[in-house]
Design a protein around this motif. Sequence first.
Motif, PDB file in Angstrom:
ATOM      1  N   UNK A 144       0.836  -1.196   0.000  1.00 18.40           N
ATOM      2  CA  UNK A 144       0.000   0.000   0.000  1.00 18.40           C
ATOM      3  C   UNK A 144       0.874   1.250   0.000  1.00 18.40           C
ATOM      4  N   UNK A 145       1.974   1.193   0.739  1.00 15.91           N
ATOM      5  CA  UNK A 145       2.929   2.300   0.711  1.00 15.91           C
ATOM      6  C   UNK A 145       3.476   2.543  -0.690  1.00 15.91           C
ATOM      7  N   UNK A 146       3.780   1.468  -1.384  1.00 20.00           N
ATOM      8  CA  UNK A 146       4.278   1.580  -2.761  1.00 20.00           C
ATOM      9  C   UNK A 146       3.240   2.251  -3.661  1.00 20.00           C
ATOM     10  N   UNK A 161       0.760  10.301  -2.627  1.00 21.02           N
ATOM     11  CA  UNK A 161       0.823  10.951  -1.321  1.00 21.02           C
ATOM     12  C   UNK A 161       2.020  10.378  -0.569  1.00 21.02           C
ATOM     13  N   UNK A 162       3.118  11.132  -0.556  1.00 19.70           N
ATOM     14  CA  UNK A 162       4.344  10.635   0.059  1.00 19.70           C
ATOM     15  C   UNK A 162       4.197  10.461   1.574  1.00 19.70           C
ATOM     16  N   UNK A 163       3.403  11.324   2.208  1.00 22.39           N
ATOM     17  CA  UNK A 163       3.209  11.187   3.652  1.00 22.39           C
ATOM     18  C   UNK A 163       2.486   9.877   3.978  1.00 22.39           C
ATOM     19  N   UNK A 164       1.474   9.532   3.171  1.00 30.45           N
ATOM     20  CA  UNK A 164       0.772   8.269   3.359  1.00 30.45           C
ATOM     21  C   UNK A 164       1.695   7.091   3.087  1.00 30.45           C
ATOM     22  N   UNK A 165       2.514   7.228   2.046  1.00 29.81           N
ATOM     23  CA  UNK A 165       3.477   6.166   1.726  1.00 29.81           C
ATOM     24  C   UNK A 165       4.403   5.932   2.915  1.00 29.81           C
ATOM     25  N   UNK A 166       4.931   7.025   3.479  1.00 25.40           N
ATOM     26  CA  UNK A 166       5.844   6.908   4.617  1.00 25.40           C
ATOM     27  C   UNK A 166       5.150   6.275   5.814  1.00 25.40           C
ATOM     28  N   UNK A 167       3.877   6.616   6.018  1.00 26.53           N
ATOM     29  CA  UNK A 167       3.121   6.057   7.146  1.00 26.53           C
ATOM     30  C   UNK A 167       3.023   4.537   7.036  1.00 26.53           C
ATOM     31  N   UNK A 176      12.856   1.298   2.103  1.00 28.22           N
ATOM     32  CA  UNK A 176      12.090   2.373   1.474  1.00 28.22           C
ATOM     33  C   UNK A 176      11.865   3.532   2.437  1.00 28.22           C
ATOM     34  N   UNK A 177      11.714   3.250   3.721  1.00 26.18           N
ATOM     35  CA  UNK A 177      11.598   4.321   4.694  1.00 26.18           C
ATOM     36  C   UNK A 177      12.909   5.104   4.759  1.00 26.18           C
ATOM     37  N   UNK A 178      14.021   4.395   4.601  1.00 24.34           N
ATOM     38  CA  UNK A 178      15.313   5.083   4.500  1.00 24.34           C
ATOM     39  C   UNK A 178      15.344   6.033   3.324  1.00 24.34           C
ATOM     40  N   UNK A 179      14.801   5.587   2.188  1.00 22.29           N
ATOM     41  CA  UNK A 179      14.736   6.440   0.987  1.00 22.29           C
ATOM     42  C   UNK A 179      13.923   7.702   1.285  1.00 22.29           C
ATOM     43  N   UNK A 180      12.807   7.542   1.987  1.00 22.92           N
ATOM     44  CA  UNK A 180      11.950   8.691   2.300  1.00 22.92           C
ATOM     45  C   UNK A 180      12.714   9.738   3.111  1.00 22.92           C
ATOM     46  N   UNK A 181      13.474   9.294   4.099  1.00 21.00           N
ATOM     47  CA  UNK A 181      14.276  10.226   4.900  1.00 21.00           C
ATOM     48  C   UNK A 181      15.454  10.778   4.100  1.00 21.00           C
ATOM     49  N   UNK A 193      10.956  12.749   1.344  1.00 20.79           N
ATOM     50  CA  UNK A 193       9.671  12.449   0.710  1.00 20.79           C
ATOM     51  C   UNK A 193       8.663  12.031   1.788  1.00 20.79           C
ATOM     52  N   UNK A 194       7.719  12.920   2.089  1.00 20.08           N
ATOM     53  CA  UNK A 194       6.692  12.603   3.073  1.00 20.08           C
ATOM     54  C   UNK A 194       7.141  12.763   4.510  1.00 20.08           C
ATOM     55  N   UNK A 195       8.442  12.988   4.708  1.00 19.02           N
ATOM     56  CA  UNK A 195       9.026  13.236   6.030  1.00 19.02           C
ATOM     57  C   UNK A 195      10.106  14.300   5.839  1.00 19.02           C
TER      58      UNK A 195
END
Length: 265
Positions: free
Chosen positions: A161-163, A174-180, A196-201, A205-207
């Motif tokens: 779902x994050x993907x 929605x990058x914030x939803x993806x990160x959640x 992928x959470x590492x990628x967001x930080x 993206x979303x964080x």
Amino acid sequence: MAIAFLMALTTSVFSQDFNKGLAAYQAGDYATALQEWRPLAEQGDAQAQSNLGAMYGFGKGVLQDDAEAVKWYRMAAEQGNASAQFNLGFFMYYTGKGFLQDYEEAAKWYRKAADQGHAKAQYNLALMYENGEGVLKDDAEAAKWYRKAADQGLAQAQFNLGVMYFHGEGVPQDYAEAAKWYRMAAEQGDASAQAQLGVMYDFGKGVLKDNIMAHMWYNIASANGNDLGGKSRDDAAVQMTSEDISKAQALARECMSSNYQKCGY
């Protein structure tokens, strides 16, 4: 009154025998489990039929026998047992092991189980919609079923779902939803979600962009066998001070030692 009493008594005996079989199975005493469950299954108890199917499917206490497993799964599935419906869809129709593979039939049985709240059936049905197997490809339907499974805590569904939120497939991007959703899966130990959470930080993206948090999650993902995590951790380290790297490593140790309960500042 006599009939009602007899029904209650019969139900009580069934329950006692079933639970005795369950305790034996959990203790690894498959012979006793089989002895308790087979009579119940032959008398039409759907849960006993489903469990007997699993014993034949995995060769627990009996010789492994796909045909016998499917026979019992089908009996239980046709009575509405969600676990049996899922197993019938997967072992018989999706994998086609010893049977004709049939994605449409697999989707049909997954849906029956999914409609009853079976999380793995919801996840597999979502996969079929995402890939167009046995159903028309439909990202919105895939996202719907991933969400149902994700809401029950299934890490694979949370990651997928994050993907979908990251790429805007079936849902608005929605990058914030993806990160959640990545975080929910990551905190259950899902290495792909951790990477992928590492990628967001790493890219904000979303964080909020945070190299220390990116390094921490990449490092954890790598420790759990994710190749992207190791390479990305080393790439991120090039732009970090030795003090920041040490801090990220300490956070990673705390995160893993706390079983993902303390992850971050």
